[in-house]
Enzyme design. Structure first.
Site, PDB file in Angstrom:
ATOM      1  N   ASP A 158     103.703  47.237  46.608  1.00 62.68           N
ATOM      2  CA  ASP A 158     102.257  47.363  46.683  1.00 62.68           C
ATOM      3  C   ASP A 158     101.783  47.655  45.255  1.00 62.68           C
ATOM      4  O   ASP A 158     102.558  48.125  44.430  1.00 62.68           O
ATOM      5  CB  ASP A 158     101.936  48.522  47.635  1.00 62.68           C
ATOM      6  CG  ASP A 158     100.465  48.830  47.691  1.00 62.68           C
ATOM      7  OD1 ASP A 158      99.657  47.881  47.711  1.00 62.68           O
ATOM      8  OD2 ASP A 158     100.117  50.033  47.714  1.00 62.68           O
ATOM      9  N   ASP A 212      98.328  49.220  44.123  1.00 64.26           N
ATOM     10  CA  ASP A 212      97.553  50.442  43.882  1.00 64.26           C
ATOM     11  C   ASP A 212      98.202  51.651  44.556  1.00 64.26           C
ATOM     12  O   ASP A 212      98.398  51.667  45.765  1.00 64.26           O
ATOM     13  CB  ASP A 212      96.115  50.260  44.389  1.00 64.26           C
ATOM     14  CG  ASP A 212      95.446  49.060  43.730  1.00 64.26           C
ATOM     15  OD1 ASP A 212      95.786  48.754  42.575  1.00 64.26           O
ATOM     16  OD2 ASP A 212      94.603  48.418  44.382  1.00 64.26           O
TER      17      ASP A 212
END
Ligand SMILES: [Mg+2]
Ligand SMILES: [Zn+2]
Length: 199
Positions: A11, A13
């Site tokens: 991922d 953020d």
């Protein structure tokens, strides 16, 4: 058919770059400019180690901000380029980068759709399998959100939830949202992940 590569799905953020704390409003959110980008402590070391262990690095990120007009496509591209270049300057090349810009509430019609690529949907994972010949069973999904874990679990990867706030109350909320899916590991810092994937 057997796939030959193993991957770390990341991922963006909260894993590669930090969530941004807005002092004026007292809220934590996705960075919305290059200026707001700060890399997560330990991420460079971790990604270099993952490469040494033979993993491909594949970023899979939901970025609905463009579609809801929170940031321009231009800004999104600048941020993406900045992240890629900074990683490169630390000796890290991402093997794949997949960004979903869609959202069912998007105000730009091009991005307003119930797509198959927005996590927890698994479209990008399946695309990456094709693009890079990835064996999902030997691969990991690392994220800080419920959607990351659900998506990773549903494609058969091992999952690691990185949560800066590991407290009983928070875990209760997470557990409900995960609908019975448990991450294989729950860690506080990305630096702890290295030991898990080395085995
Ligand atoms: Mg995240
Ligand atoms: Zn999408």
């Amino acid at each position: 058919m057997r796939h030959k590569n193993k991957a770390i799905f990341l991922d963006r953020d909260g894993i590669v770059i930090k969530m941004h704390y807005d002092r004026n409003f007292g809220i934590i959110d996705t960075p919305i400019s290059v200026k707001q980008i700060e890399f997560v402590p330990g991420i460079f070391e971790f990604l270099r180690a993952a490469k040494r262990f033979g993993f491909l690095l594949v970023l899979i990120s939901n970025q609905p901000a463009v579609g809801i007009k929170k940031i321009s496509l231009q800004t999104h591209k600048e941020m993406k380029t900045y992240i890629t270049k900074t990683l490169q300057s630390h000796g890290i090349t991402l093997d794949g980068e997949y960004y979903c810009l869609h959202h069912s509430y998007a105000s730009i019609s091009k991005y307003k759709k119930d797509c198959v690529c927005r996590k927890p949907k698994t479209g990008f994972f399946m695309q990456a399998v094709k693009d890079y010949d990835i064996d999902l069973k030997q691969s990991w999904m690392i994220g800080d959100g419920v959607y990351d874990i659900i998506a990773g679990h549903n494609v058969g990867c091992k999952t690691i939830l990185v949560g800066n706030i590991i407290e009983a109350e928070y875990l209760d909320i997470l557990e409900k949202k995960l609908e019975g899916i448990k991450p294989d590991y729950l860690v506080k810092y990305i630096s702890e992940v290295k030991n898990l994937i080395e085995k």
